[in-house]
Design a protein around this motif. Sequence first.
Motif, PDB file in Angstrom:
ATOM      1  N   PRO A  36     -39.101   6.549   2.880  1.00  0.00           N
ATOM      2  CA  PRO A  36     -39.157   8.022   3.375  1.00  0.00           C
ATOM      3  C   PRO A  36     -40.375   8.607   3.800  1.00  0.00           C
ATOM      4  O   PRO A  36     -40.621   9.147   4.636  1.00  0.00           O
ATOM      5  CB  PRO A  36     -38.420   8.782   1.957  1.00  0.00           C
ATOM      6  N   ILE A  37     -41.341   8.112   3.171  1.00  0.00           N
ATOM      7  CA  ILE A  37     -42.845   8.582   3.538  1.00  0.00           C
ATOM      8  C   ILE A  37     -43.082   7.584   4.868  1.00  0.00           C
ATOM      9  O   ILE A  37     -43.673   8.202   5.778  1.00  0.00           O
ATOM     10  CB  ILE A  37     -43.910   7.964   2.424  1.00  0.00           C
ATOM     11  N   GLN A  38     -42.943   6.417   4.992  1.00  0.00           N
ATOM     12  CA  GLN A  38     -43.051   5.451   6.049  1.00  0.00           C
ATOM     13  C   GLN A  38     -42.289   6.260   7.513  1.00  0.00           C
ATOM     14  O   GLN A  38     -42.993   6.547   8.260  1.00  0.00           O
ATOM     15  CB  GLN A  38     -42.344   4.348   5.892  1.00  0.00           C
ATOM     16  N   ASP A  39     -41.005   6.582   7.132  1.00  0.00           N
ATOM     17  CA  ASP A  39     -40.252   7.460   8.291  1.00  0.00           C
ATOM     18  C   ASP A  39     -40.914   8.475   8.576  1.00  0.00           C
ATOM     19  O   ASP A  39     -41.046   8.975   9.798  1.00  0.00           O
ATOM     20  CB  ASP A  39     -39.049   7.482   7.880  1.00  0.00           C
ATOM     21  N   LEU A  40     -41.497   9.436   7.779  1.00  0.00           N
ATOM     22  CA  LEU A  40     -42.063  10.657   7.984  1.00  0.00           C
ATOM     23  C   LEU A  40     -43.235  10.428   8.659  1.00  0.00           C
ATOM     24  O   LEU A  40     -43.625  11.283   9.858  1.00  0.00           O
ATOM     25  CB  LEU A  40     -42.278  11.437   6.669  1.00  0.00           C
ATOM     26  N   VAL A  41     -44.097   9.605   8.367  1.00  0.00           N
ATOM     27  CA  VAL A  41     -45.254   9.309   8.967  1.00  0.00           C
ATOM     28  C   VAL A  41     -45.073   8.728  10.251  1.00  0.00           C
ATOM     29  O   VAL A  41     -45.819   9.305  11.312  1.00  0.00           O
ATOM     30  CB  VAL A  41     -46.166   8.112   8.265  1.00  0.00           C
ATOM     31  N   GLU A  42     -43.989   7.912  10.582  1.00  0.00           N
ATOM     32  CA  GLU A  42     -43.789   7.352  11.961  1.00  0.00           C
ATOM     33  C   GLU A  42     -43.148   8.537  13.065  1.00  0.00           C
ATOM     34  O   GLU A  42     -43.606   8.671  14.228  1.00  0.00           O
ATOM     35  CB  GLU A  42     -42.652   6.138  11.908  1.00  0.00           C
ATOM     36  N   GLU A  43     -42.537   9.705  12.211  1.00  0.00           N
ATOM     37  CA  GLU A  43     -41.907  10.651  13.167  1.00  0.00           C
ATOM     38  C   GLU A  43     -43.064  11.369  13.608  1.00  0.00           C
ATOM     39  O   GLU A  43     -43.180  12.100  14.802  1.00  0.00           O
ATOM     40  CB  GLU A  43     -40.880  11.306  12.551  1.00  0.00           C
ATOM     41  N   LEU A  44     -44.241  11.848  12.609  1.00  0.00           N
ATOM     42  CA  LEU A  44     -45.311  12.734  12.808  1.00  0.00           C
ATOM     43  C   LEU A  44     -45.917  12.093  13.743  1.00  0.00           C
ATOM     44  O   LEU A  44     -46.384  13.084  14.571  1.00  0.00           O
ATOM     45  CB  LEU A  44     -45.930  13.011  11.489  1.00  0.00           C
ATOM     46  N   ALA A  45     -46.239  10.920  13.757  1.00  0.00           N
ATOM     47  CA  ALA A  45     -47.207  10.135  14.930  1.00  0.00           C
ATOM     48  C   ALA A  45     -46.659   9.968  16.064  1.00  0.00           C
ATOM     49  O   ALA A  45     -47.331   9.804  17.237  1.00  0.00           O
ATOM     50  CB  ALA A  45     -47.278   8.791  14.424  1.00  0.00           C
ATOM     51  N   LYS A  46     -45.272  10.699  16.297  1.00  0.00           N
ATOM     52  CA  LYS A  46     -44.857  10.705  17.808  1.00  0.00           C
ATOM     53  C   LYS A  46     -45.296  11.961  18.637  1.00  0.00           C
ATOM     54  O   LYS A  46     -45.269  12.267  19.583  1.00  0.00           O
ATOM     55  CB  LYS A  46     -43.333  10.704  17.875  1.00  0.00           C
ATOM     56  N   LEU A  47     -45.962  13.128  17.500  1.00  0.00           N
ATOM     57  CA  LEU A  47     -46.301  14.341  18.094  1.00  0.00           C
ATOM     58  C   LEU A  47     -47.834  13.956  19.002  1.00  0.00           C
ATOM     59  O   LEU A  47     -48.409  13.148  18.676  1.00  0.00           O
ATOM     60  CB  LEU A  47     -46.511  15.259  17.077  1.00  0.00           C
ATOM     61  N   PRO A  48     -47.933  15.081  20.009  1.00  0.00           N
ATOM     62  CA  PRO A  48     -48.985  14.664  20.853  1.00  0.00           C
ATOM     63  C   PRO A  48     -50.305  14.986  19.919  1.00  0.00           C
ATOM     64  O   PRO A  48     -50.457  15.956  19.191  1.00  0.00           O
ATOM     65  CB  PRO A  48     -48.905  15.966  21.959  1.00  0.00           C
ATOM     66  N   GLY A  49     -51.425  14.347  20.229  1.00  0.00           N
ATOM     67  CA  GLY A  49     -52.226  14.648  19.504  1.00  0.00           C
ATOM     68  C   GLY A  49     -52.389  14.044  17.949  1.00  0.00           C
ATOM     69  O   GLY A  49     -53.666  14.167  17.462  1.00  0.00           O
ATOM     70  N   VAL A  50     -51.764  13.322  17.683  1.00  0.00           N
ATOM     71  CA  VAL A  50     -51.336  13.153  16.070  1.00  0.00           C
ATOM     72  C   VAL A  50     -51.542  11.607  16.281  1.00  0.00           C
ATOM     73  O   VAL A  50     -50.248  10.782  16.340  1.00  0.00           O
ATOM     74  CB  VAL A  50     -49.996  13.786  15.536  1.00  0.00           C
ATOM     75  N   GLY A  51     -52.446  11.085  15.817  1.00  0.00           N
ATOM     76  CA  GLY A  51     -52.602   9.507  15.331  1.00  0.00           C
ATOM     77  C   GLY A  51     -52.109   9.194  14.085  1.00  0.00           C
ATOM     78  O   GLY A  51     -51.723  10.117  13.202  1.00  0.00           O
ATOM     79  N   PRO A  52     -52.085   7.862  13.776  1.00  0.00           N
ATOM     80  CA  PRO A  52     -51.724   7.391  12.287  1.00  0.00           C
ATOM     81  C   PRO A  52     -52.227   8.263  11.020  1.00  0.00           C
ATOM     82  O   PRO A  52     -51.568   8.600  10.231  1.00  0.00           O
ATOM     83  CB  PRO A  52     -51.752   5.967  12.346  1.00  0.00           C
ATOM     84  N   LYS A  53     -53.771   8.429  11.302  1.00  0.00           N
ATOM     85  CA  LYS A  53     -54.436   8.972  10.246  1.00  0.00           C
ATOM     86  C   LYS A  53     -53.769  10.365   9.986  1.00  0.00           C
ATOM     87  O   LYS A  53     -53.863  10.886   8.752  1.00  0.00           O
ATOM     88  CB  LYS A  53     -55.703   9.068  10.267  1.00  0.00           C
ATOM     89  N   THR A  54     -53.696  11.362  11.081  1.00  0.00           N
ATOM     90  CA  THR A  54     -53.588  12.617  11.100  1.00  0.00           C
ATOM     91  C   THR A  54     -52.092  12.616  10.314  1.00  0.00           C
ATOM     92  O   THR A  54     -51.576  13.510   9.685  1.00  0.00           O
ATOM     93  CB  THR A  54     -53.460  13.256  12.459  1.00  0.00           C
ATOM     94  N   ALA A  55     -51.064  11.803  11.053  1.00  0.00           N
ATOM     95  CA  ALA A  55     -49.631  11.682  10.584  1.00  0.00           C
ATOM     96  C   ALA A  55     -49.606  11.524   9.053  1.00  0.00           C
ATOM     97  O   ALA A  55     -48.816  12.344   8.312  1.00  0.00           O
ATOM     98  CB  ALA A  55     -49.007  10.563  11.400  1.00  0.00           C
ATOM     99  N   GLN A  56     -50.631  10.678   8.565  1.00  0.00           N
ATOM    100  CA  GLN A  56     -50.333  10.583   7.033  1.00  0.00           C
ATOM    101  C   GLN A  56     -50.893  11.754   6.312  1.00  0.00           C
ATOM    102  O   GLN A  56     -50.172  11.752   5.202  1.00  0.00           O
ATOM    103  CB  GLN A  56     -51.592   9.269   6.747  1.00  0.00           C
TER     104      GLN A  56
END
Lengths: 198, 198
Positions: B6-26
């Motif tokens: 569930p965290i993996q899914d959330l990080v992946e969806e957040l990382a689709k937002l503009p200006g949001v990289g993997p680190k920010t998504a986490q």
Amino acid sequence: MLYPQPIQDLVEELAKLPGVGPKTAQRLAFFLLNMPKGEAELLANAIVNARSHIRYCSECFNFTDSDPCAICRNPSRDAAWVMVVEHPKDVVAMEKTREFKGRYHVLHGAISPMEGVGPDDLKVRELINRINAAAPREIVLATSSSLEGEATALYLARLLKPMGFKVTRIARGLPMGGDLDYTDEMTLAKSLEGRQDI
Amino acid sequence: MLYPQPIQDLVEELAKLPGVGPKTAQRLAFFLLNMPKGEAELLANAIVNARSHIRYCSECFNFTDSDPCAICRNPSRDAAWVMVVEHPKDVVAMEKTREFKGRYHVLHGAISPMEGVGPDDLKVRELINRINAAAPREIVLATSSSLEGEATALYLARLLKPMGFKVTRIARGLPMGGDLDYTDEMTLAKSLEGRQDI
């Protein structure tokens, strides 16, 4: 009112996220509105799903979707080697090294008199209970090297060593690839203090 | 796998937002996990709610939760004064000046041969239909002063002037290469005031 209410609500909720100001919130909102509806809902569902399925591991207090967590129920991880960290993200960072084969204990913060965070606000009591039961061979204090992280490490060392445990602190020094020239005095002093035979 | 699913899914969806990289998504994911459950759900609901209640105004094609939108159905807004903009966010920016008392037309983009965006991909046909029916006194072209915005303004001027409409372009108080969205209200107000025949 500049936006229709549903957009206003979305902008306000997005602006609550860390590092997201009103301008970024507006940009994210319009991005979500331009996304295919299904994709925007994937994000909404991921939030709800994570919040409803993720809880603390009753052993190490890391985030998990099953209790105990994957690390705590992994028989190949050394239960007698415990690393204390501040946050779940620190577990992620340490796991990426693939060097640590023990188990974790997540404090969920660090001692900060400035912010009114004391030991009772952290998972310290839970750490004591756990190590009293399991009697680990070594406890590695891997809190950050900020003022709060250092204070927390010192507090835990003073608490745990009299109880007879072997307590270690991760090394602080020059980061890999770091120039002496660009490293602050505190770090250089630590790297000298922690020098080892080669 | 570093995170529970569930965290993996959330990080992946957040990382689709503009200006949001993997680190920010986490970072955002852990922030959402630490939020009270109700508050995280407010964000999820705001996303779903905005996506399901917001649509285009059938007059001006701005985002709206009621059709026609609040501006188009406001009798104190001059229907004979139409401002053409690229994006809904440009309407927000212009509304903040409190200088423009007419109505908008949102193109949803600008002509960009580089990105394969032509007039047919924008709400140009809808603009023609609308002004043919309403015969406005003046059409203000308020596309951005980027290459694409200028090209779009020029295209619309060449299209609309032979049809007998008075067409103006907001003044180049706007810095070249700048977005309406990022320009301060004073500059935008000046650019409206200094508009000239095109």
